[in-house]
Design an enzyme around this catalytic site. Structure first.
Site, mmCIF file in Angstrom:
data_model
loop_
_atom_site.group_PDB
_atom_site.id
_atom_site.type_symbol
_atom_site.label_atom_id
_atom_site.label_comp_id
_atom_site.label_asym_id
_atom_site.label_seq_id
_atom_site.Cartn_x
_atom_site.Cartn_y
_atom_site.Cartn_z
ATOM 1 N N GLY A 13 0.899 -1.250 -0.110
ATOM 2 C CA GLY A 13 0.006 0.057 -0.025
ATOM 3 C C GLY A 13 0.950 1.220 -0.013
ATOM 4 O O GLY A 13 2.163 1.291 0.178
ATOM 5 N N ASP A 65 -1.985 -12.885 4.524
ATOM 6 C CA ASP A 65 -3.553 -12.646 4.622
ATOM 7 C C ASP A 65 -3.869 -12.322 6.132
ATOM 8 O O ASP A 65 -3.535 -13.178 6.984
ATOM 9 C CB ASP A 65 -4.304 -13.217 3.932
ATOM 10 C CG ASP A 65 -5.713 -12.265 3.450
ATOM 11 O OD1 ASP A 65 -5.684 -12.079 1.992
ATOM 12 O OD2 ASP A 65 -6.325 -11.935 4.364
ATOM 13 N N LEU A 87 -0.302 -2.422 8.959
ATOM 14 C CA LEU A 87 -0.654 -1.138 8.033
ATOM 15 C C LEU A 87 -1.836 -1.829 6.985
ATOM 16 O O LEU A 87 -2.572 -1.143 6.418
ATOM 17 C CB LEU A 87 0.241 -0.392 7.203
ATOM 18 C CG LEU A 87 1.536 -0.026 8.036
ATOM 19 C CD1 LEU A 87 2.337 0.721 7.153
ATOM 20 C CD2 LEU A 87 1.014 0.782 9.076
ATOM 21 N N ALA A 89 -5.343 -3.366 5.829
ATOM 22 C CA ALA A 89 -6.309 -3.135 5.923
ATOM 23 C C ALA A 89 -7.332 -2.790 4.564
ATOM 24 O O ALA A 89 -6.917 -2.341 3.504
ATOM 25 C CB ALA A 89 -6.731 -1.789 6.722
ATOM 26 N N GLN A 90 -8.684 -3.328 4.889
ATOM 27 C CA GLN A 90 -9.401 -2.758 3.579
ATOM 28 C C GLN A 90 -9.677 -1.320 4.185
ATOM 29 O O GLN A 90 -10.448 -0.910 5.109
ATOM 30 C CB GLN A 90 -10.877 -3.651 3.567
ATOM 31 C CG GLN A 90 -11.640 -3.410 2.518
ATOM 32 C CD GLN A 90 -12.284 -1.890 2.334
ATOM 33 O OE1 GLN A 90 -11.594 -1.266 1.341
ATOM 34 N NE2 GLN A 90 -13.090 -1.522 2.967
ATOM 35 N N TYR A 102 -16.215 -8.478 5.702
ATOM 36 C CA TYR A 102 -14.928 -8.598 5.341
ATOM 37 C C TYR A 102 -14.007 -7.608 5.960
ATOM 38 O O TYR A 102 -12.705 -7.829 6.280
ATOM 39 C CB TYR A 102 -14.476 -8.635 3.707
ATOM 40 C CG TYR A 102 -13.107 -8.654 3.499
ATOM 41 C CD1 TYR A 102 -12.471 -9.848 3.429
ATOM 42 C CD2 TYR A 102 -12.407 -7.401 2.941
ATOM 43 C CE1 TYR A 102 -10.934 -9.816 3.307
ATOM 44 C CE2 TYR A 102 -11.180 -7.362 2.711
ATOM 45 C CZ TYR A 102 -10.384 -8.560 2.983
ATOM 46 O OH TYR A 102 -9.172 -8.805 2.637
ATOM 47 N N THR A 134 -7.093 5.807 13.046
ATOM 48 C CA THR A 134 -7.345 6.776 11.795
ATOM 49 C C THR A 134 -8.268 7.758 12.526
ATOM 50 O O THR A 134 -9.141 7.490 13.365
ATOM 51 C CB THR A 134 -8.178 5.959 10.733
ATOM 52 O OG1 THR A 134 -8.910 6.934 10.030
ATOM 53 C CG2 THR A 134 -9.086 4.922 11.343
ATOM 54 N N GLU A 136 -10.787 8.637 11.127
ATOM 55 C CA GLU A 136 -12.284 8.299 10.707
ATOM 56 C C GLU A 136 -12.790 7.964 12.218
ATOM 57 O O GLU A 136 -13.954 7.838 12.384
ATOM 58 C CB GLU A 136 -12.225 7.145 9.642
ATOM 59 C CG GLU A 136 -12.124 7.710 8.478
ATOM 60 C CD GLU A 136 -13.414 8.554 7.749
ATOM 61 O OE1 GLU A 136 -14.539 8.153 8.067
ATOM 62 O OE2 GLU A 136 -12.817 9.647 7.765
ATOM 63 N N TYR A 157 -15.918 0.742 8.139
ATOM 64 C CA TYR A 157 -14.560 0.802 8.276
ATOM 65 C C TYR A 157 -14.143 1.441 9.698
ATOM 66 O O TYR A 157 -13.225 0.863 10.272
ATOM 67 C CB TYR A 157 -14.005 1.731 7.151
ATOM 68 C CG TYR A 157 -12.504 1.997 7.389
ATOM 69 C CD1 TYR A 157 -11.423 1.299 6.962
ATOM 70 C CD2 TYR A 157 -12.209 3.464 7.872
ATOM 71 C CE1 TYR A 157 -10.095 1.882 7.347
ATOM 72 C CE2 TYR A 157 -10.730 3.735 7.794
ATOM 73 C CZ TYR A 157 -9.990 3.040 7.767
ATOM 74 O OH TYR A 157 -8.852 3.306 7.907
ATOM 75 N N LYS A 161 -12.005 -0.420 12.894
ATOM 76 C CA LYS A 161 -10.810 0.332 13.071
ATOM 77 C C LYS A 161 -10.983 0.629 15.014
ATOM 78 O O LYS A 161 -9.901 0.678 15.427
ATOM 79 C CB LYS A 161 -10.553 1.387 12.534
ATOM 80 C CG LYS A 161 -9.925 1.165 11.231
ATOM 81 C CD LYS A 161 -8.436 0.908 11.152
ATOM 82 C CE LYS A 161 -7.742 0.699 9.814
ATOM 83 N NZ LYS A 161 -6.298 0.321 9.761
#
Ligand code: NDP
Ligand code: GDR
Length: 355
Positions: A13, A65, A87, A89-90, A102, A134, A136, A157, A161
């Site tokens: 990423g 994974d 780090l 993540a979806q 998921y 994050t 978020e 998400y 998190k």
């Protein structure tokens, strides 16, 4: 030089690749976990990769994974890392509404799997752990948001998190582990994923400049984000892990800008001035000189619940870690547009040769 070993999940990423570069420059041996995919997904780290048969190789990639606990345990056992940076993540907020289960599996339970692997292997006292938390988490909480601001997650998400944030804290307190959260506000750069709004805009501006497309479709133009440069933020991650006392830190620029401003600035960099006409979903961004429509709204990009306004307070990181961001907003936008102009030009030249 450090001589330490780091394991990075999410190495392919934006942040994983930049962090790998930083740690290699500091003398670390870096192991990265990449997913199997049907097409190449290592474009951001290919330049770090040397033939395994050469001497002095310090960069290694392993298949793995976040949803596969046995794989994670084995990789940690094999690599015996001094530091793990989680780090992976979806990481797309809108996609998390389509794939909530998921997202929870990879982002929330994935974090738990790593922490448990450390415990199962008896590495609690030797391996430091960094979690990519994050802004978020704050949702629509009042700004400026700091480590003391209560969380109000507004997407699957962010909810995933949130679990990861608290399980990291719990393992720190319960098992005395050096486990930390970096609560990072949005950070961007030329290698940002193409579906995040900043890169989507800069790629479109470059394509419009070269006549490959005529306009861009966007969602909420009034969302405000505290956008910094990813280069500065991976340096912050490293500082968080080096600090002797495990703790949680906000990293941000303490400035906020709307998506609309990002659009205006990006177009102005190719000499086009945007004038806004209409309201709501009928709104259009029109070239003030030619009248060409350059921006339209597509409601498909609206989120079921939106985070409207993020503006952080980085005073704790500044004071304790001596960290601060170094790239002004205008410079970040300019760097991203310039990079995409170069990419599109290369693509146009390449296609021209093949035609
Ligand atoms: P990216 O989306 O660019 O990278 C995510 C990485 O995670 C990719 O390497 C991806 O692999 C990998 N990944 C996804 N799912 C899995 C899985 N199931 N198993 C293993 N690997 C997986 O994110 P960023 O680099 O921008 O962000 C890094 C982290 O920081 C993420 O956790 C994100 O949520 C968080 N974050 C990011 C911020 C930002 O502004 N960039 C701000 C705050 C937090 P692949 O390449 O195969 O898709
Ligand atoms: P964000 O980043 O959700 O903040 O998450 P994104 O760039 O996706 O959205 C930022 C804001 O722009 C608005 N928006 C659009 N977004 C996208 N992707 N596409 C559009 O067309 C569009 N139009 C308007 C969004 O509604 C939103 O308000 C990023 C990710 O990197 C997370 O992993 C990370 O945790 C947070 O930043 C901090």
């Amino acid at each position: 030089m450090s001589g330490k070993t780091a394991l990075i999940t999410g190495i392919t990423g934006q942040d994983g690749a930049l962090l790998a570069e930083l740690l290699l420059s500091k003398g670390y041996t870096v192991h990265g976990i990449k997913r199997r995919s049907s097409s190449f997904n290592t474009g951001r780290v290919d330049h770090l990769y040397h033939d395994m048969h050469e001497e002095n190789v310090h960069f290694f990639m392993h298949y793995g994974d976040m949803t596969d606990a046995t794989n994670l345990i084995r990789l940690i056992q094999e690599t015996q890392p001094d530091e793990i940076y989680n780090l992976a993540a979806q990481s797309h907020v809108q996609v998390s509404f389509d794939t909530p289960e998921y997202t929870a599996n990879a982002d929330a339970l994935g974090t738990l799997r790593l922490l448990e692997a450390i415990r199962i292997l008896g590495l609690e006292k030797t391996t430091r752990f960094y979690q990519a938390s994050t802004s978020e988490l704050f949702g629509n909480a009042p700004s400026p948001q700091s480590e003391a601001t209560p969380f109000e997650p507004r997407s699957p998400y962010a909810a995933a998190k949130l679990y990861a944030f608290w399980i990291v804290r719990n393992y720190r307190e319960a098992y005395n582990m050096h486990a930390t959260n970096g609560i990072l506000f949005n950070h961007e750069g030329p290698t940002r994923g193409e579906t995040f709004v900043t890169r989507k805009i800069t790629r479109a501006v470059a394509a419009i400049k070269h006549g490959l497309q005529d306009r861009i479709y966007l969602g909420n133009l009034d969302a405000c984000r505290d956008w910094g440069h990813a280069r500065d933020y991976v340096e912050g991650m490293w500082r968080i892990v080096q600090h002797d006392k495990p703790d949680d830190f906000v990293l941000c620029t303490e400035e906020t800008h709307s998506v609309r401003e990002f659009v205006e600035l990006s177009f102005s960099h190719i000499g086009r001035t945007i004038e806004w006409q209409g309201t709501g979903v009928e709104q259009k961004g029109v070239d003030a000189n030619t009248g060409d429509i350059l921006v339209e709204i597509d409601p498909r990009y609206f989120r079921p619940t939106e985070v409207e306004y993020l503006l952080g307070d980085a005073s704790k990181a500044r004071k304790i870690l001596g960290w601060k961001h170094t790239t002004p907003f205008t410079e970040l936008v300019r760097e991203m547009v310039d990079y995409d102009l170069k990419c599109v030009k290369q693509e146009v030249n390449r296609q021209g040769r093949h035609d």
